[in-house]
Design a protein around this motif. Structure first.
Motif, short mmCIF file in Angstrom:
data_model
loop_
_atom_site.label_atom_id
_atom_site.label_comp_id
_atom_site.label_asym_id
_atom_site.label_seq_id
_atom_site.Cartn_x
_atom_site.Cartn_y
_atom_site.Cartn_z
N GLY A 191 -15.11 1.97 -2.54
CA GLY A 191 -14.95 1.42 -1.25
C GLY A 191 -13.48 0.81 -1.06
N GLY A 192 -12.51 0.90 -1.64
CA GLY A 192 -11.37 0.44 -1.84
C GLY A 192 -10.44 0.99 -0.75
N GLY A 193 -10.52 2.30 -0.12
CA GLY A 193 -9.75 2.88 0.59
C GLY A 193 -8.34 3.56 0.16
N GLY A 194 -8.23 3.86 -1.20
CA GLY A 194 -7.19 4.44 -1.77
C GLY A 194 -5.87 3.73 -1.33
N LEU A 195 -4.65 4.60 -1.36
CA LEU A 195 -3.43 3.90 -1.22
C LEU A 195 -3.40 3.07 0.31
N PRO A 196 -3.67 3.67 1.50
CA PRO A 196 -3.95 3.03 2.45
C PRO A 196 -4.76 1.58 2.55
N GLY A 197 -5.65 1.89 1.98
CA GLY A 197 -6.62 0.65 1.71
C GLY A 197 -5.60 -0.62 0.73
N VAL A 198 -5.05 -0.23 0.01
CA VAL A 198 -4.05 -1.18 -0.70
C VAL A 198 -3.05 -1.65 0.16
N LEU A 199 -2.22 -0.80 0.89
CA LEU A 199 -1.07 -1.32 1.73
C LEU A 199 -1.70 -2.20 3.06
N GLY A 200 -3.23 -2.01 3.47
CA GLY A 200 -3.85 -2.75 4.35
C GLY A 200 -4.04 -4.18 3.75
N ALA A 201 -4.49 -3.94 2.77
CA ALA A 201 -4.94 -5.34 1.84
C ALA A 201 -3.81 -6.43 1.67
N MET B 244 -1.54 5.41 7.84
CA MET B 244 -1.87 4.13 8.36
C MET B 244 -2.65 3.08 7.46
N PRO B 245 -2.39 1.75 7.50
CA PRO B 245 -3.11 1.01 6.55
C PRO B 245 -4.51 0.81 6.93
N GLU B 246 -5.42 0.77 5.91
CA GLU B 246 -6.69 0.50 6.25
C GLU B 246 -7.18 -0.90 5.85
N PHE B 247 -8.08 -1.61 6.41
CA PHE B 247 -8.47 -3.05 6.40
C PHE B 247 -9.89 -2.87 5.78
N HIS B 248 -10.24 -3.30 4.59
CA HIS B 248 -11.38 -3.45 3.87
C HIS B 248 -11.44 -4.85 3.39
N ILE B 249 -12.62 -5.51 3.76
CA ILE B 249 -12.83 -6.98 3.22
C ILE B 249 -12.77 -7.19 1.86
N ALA B 250 -13.59 -6.51 1.00
CA ALA B 250 -13.68 -6.66 -0.51
C ALA B 250 -12.05 -6.77 -0.99
N ALA B 251 -11.48 -5.62 -0.34
CA ALA B 251 -10.06 -5.50 -0.91
C ALA B 251 -9.18 -6.61 -0.53
#
Length: 506
Positions: free
Chosen positions: A107-117, A243-250
């Protein structure tokens, strides 16, 4: 006779301008001192994200570029941004384990999830900088030492995989040749650290990587054929990795990293102010923290990560005595130029993985050792700090010892606790609050762990005992029942002999 601005007695020491030649020379030294650290993070995360050599090269170039801009902002400053002190900024090691956990979780979103976090957590950090000084008491050396130690320990499996070759699908993974090359690189690091001059010793990891790569090339274990593929000069492309992805847990797990980063940056700003003997007030500290967070918000646009001051460069300021912020600003310009040369990133990405592993053992071990050094400042007497350290480090080691431990938990829970650093940080913060701030109900006695280590007896005292000696009512008697004189400390701390009652009466 007029006094030039560079020699004005009222001038701050960090405002001295040494001239173009000295700025370039000392600035390059700063870049070389932190170069191994700043490229290690994109290397680790690029491999974890499954990027190819060219993309990892772009990730490295982006980190160099972002680090250079962040350094210029911190040293030269803008209104409300930058502490104007000789601090080199770069990708922070504090978030490597957490970002790696985000990359590996479903559920992390990969590299876009990291950048968004990174962007979201840094924005939160930016917003709380005005009140951060009020909550620093919740991040004492006890907590930061645990976190820094865990960072180093969490990265050791990465170093081990590098030593074995990096790619577990390769038939050469774990071969004697790979491990031997890593061992040779490791030995070169130690040899340069012992036999080299002070400057060579500080660059031992970088120099060992160069020598190890040359040896690997001579043995046919290095491939530089793809270094020339791609542009030699290029501006980092905004949002190249999506584009950055925003996941609450991350985002929540990165918020812990941001808190630690703010504490570390505060410590670095105060430390360098003390080293160069200049005043650092709350306003200046706030400006430095805002620059840190602003850089971390903008860095993901170019494909980089959290930015913070490099502690090794604070040490370099202390060793060289060069206090000028313009020297470090020149180093920032050099980083920007290197970031505009993707070929440099491709060269680093082509370094054989076992060479990285041999150097990484020392590099990551140094991070853990820094945490242990911080923990050495903590008092373990008459309190439960030892239990806090033990429980937090143990909790943080669970994901390292058993990577699948949280696989059956919800995705948001796994994303947070799959990182050893997040696990250790959460436990350390909570236990520090429970035991050291909410003290109601605390036992007045030492913990059994602390007491066990506090009670010591010297060998010379034991060797003075004779057969048949025994203690009774706090007194020492020999085999014949005669009391043995004992040493006591008087009110001034001097030793006096306590005579047996029968002797004293005479």
């Amino acid at each position: 006779m007029t006094t030039s601005p560079s020699t004005s007695p009222a001038q701050r020491p960090e405002d001295e301008n040494l001239g173009l030649g000295a700025n370039l020379a000392y600035g390059l030294q700063h870049v070389l001192t932190m170069y191994g650290g700043i490229v290690a993070v994109p290397l680790i995360l690029g491999q974890a994200a499954g990027l190819n050599g060219g993309e990892i090269g772009m990730l490295i170039a982006a980190s160099l570029f972002a680090g250079g801009l962040a350094t210029l902002l911190q040293t030269l400053g803008l209104p409300f941004f930058g502490c104007q002190l000789p601090l080199v900024q770069g990708v922070s090691f504090a978030g490597v384990a957490t970002m790696g956990a985000i990359l590996s979780s479903e559920g992390g979103g990969g590299l876009p999830g990291v950048l968004g976090a990174v962007m979201a957590a840094s924005l939160i950090g930016f917003l709380i900088t005005p009140v951060f000084s009020r909550i620093t008491k919740f991040f004492p050396p006890l907590v930061t030492g645990i976190v820094i130690t865990t960072i180093g320990l969490t990265l050791m499996p990465v170093a081990a995989r590098w030593v074995m070759g990096g790619n577990s699908a390769s038939p050469e993974f774990g071969s004697v040749a790979n491990i031997g090359l890593a061992a040779l690189t490791f030995a070169i690091v130690l040899l340069l650290s012992k036999l080299g001059s002070a400057s060579i010793s500080r660059l031992s990891i970088l120099l060992a990587m160069v020598v190890g790569t040359l040896i690997a090339w001579a043995l046919g274990m290095a491939d530089f054929s793809k270094v020339t593929e791609g542009p030699m000069f290029a501006f980092p492309t905004p949002f190249h990795f999506g584009m950055p992805e925003f996941h609450i847990a991350a985002i929540l797990s990165m918020c812990i990293v941001i808190m630690v980063t703010l504490v570390e940056t505060s410590a670095d700003i105060l430390a360098v102010g003390e080293i160069i003997d200049t005043k650092v007030d709350s306003k200046r500290l706030g400006n430095g923290l805002r620059a840190d967070m602003a850089s971390s918000i903008l860095a993901p646009i170019f494909g980089s990560f959290t930015q913070s001051a490099f502690a090794q460069n604070v040490g370099l300021v202390a060793v060289t005595g060069v206090k000028s912020r313009y020297v470090v600003a020149t180093g920032g310009l050099i980083l920007v130029v290197l970031g505009l040369l993707p070929i440099m990133g491709r060269v680093i990405a082509a370094v054989p993985t076992p060479v990285l592993g041999g150097a990484g053992i020392v590099l990551f071990g140094t991070v853990a050792a820094s945490g242990i050094r911080t923990l050495s400042k903590v008092s373990y007497k008459n309190n439960v700090n030892l239990i806090i350290v033990a429980a937090s480090l143990g909790f943080g080691m669970i994901p390292i010892a058993a990577p699948t431990f949280y696989h059956h938990f919800p995705n948001w829970f796994e994303t947070i606790f799959h990182s050893g650093i997040s696990s250790a940080a959460i436990m350390a913060i909570l236990l520090n609050l429970i035991f050291n701030h909410f003290t109601t109900g605390n036992s007045e006695n030492q913990s059994v762990f602390a007491a066990a280590y506090e009670r010591t007896i010297q060998y010379s005292d034991i060797s003075a005992l004779r057969d048949g000696d025994y203690f009774k009512d706090g007194k020492l008697f020999d085999a014949e029942g005669n009391e043995v004189p004992m040493l006591e400390l008087d009110e001034h701390g001097n030793e006096t002999v306590r005579r047996p009652a029968a002797v004293a009466e005479h």
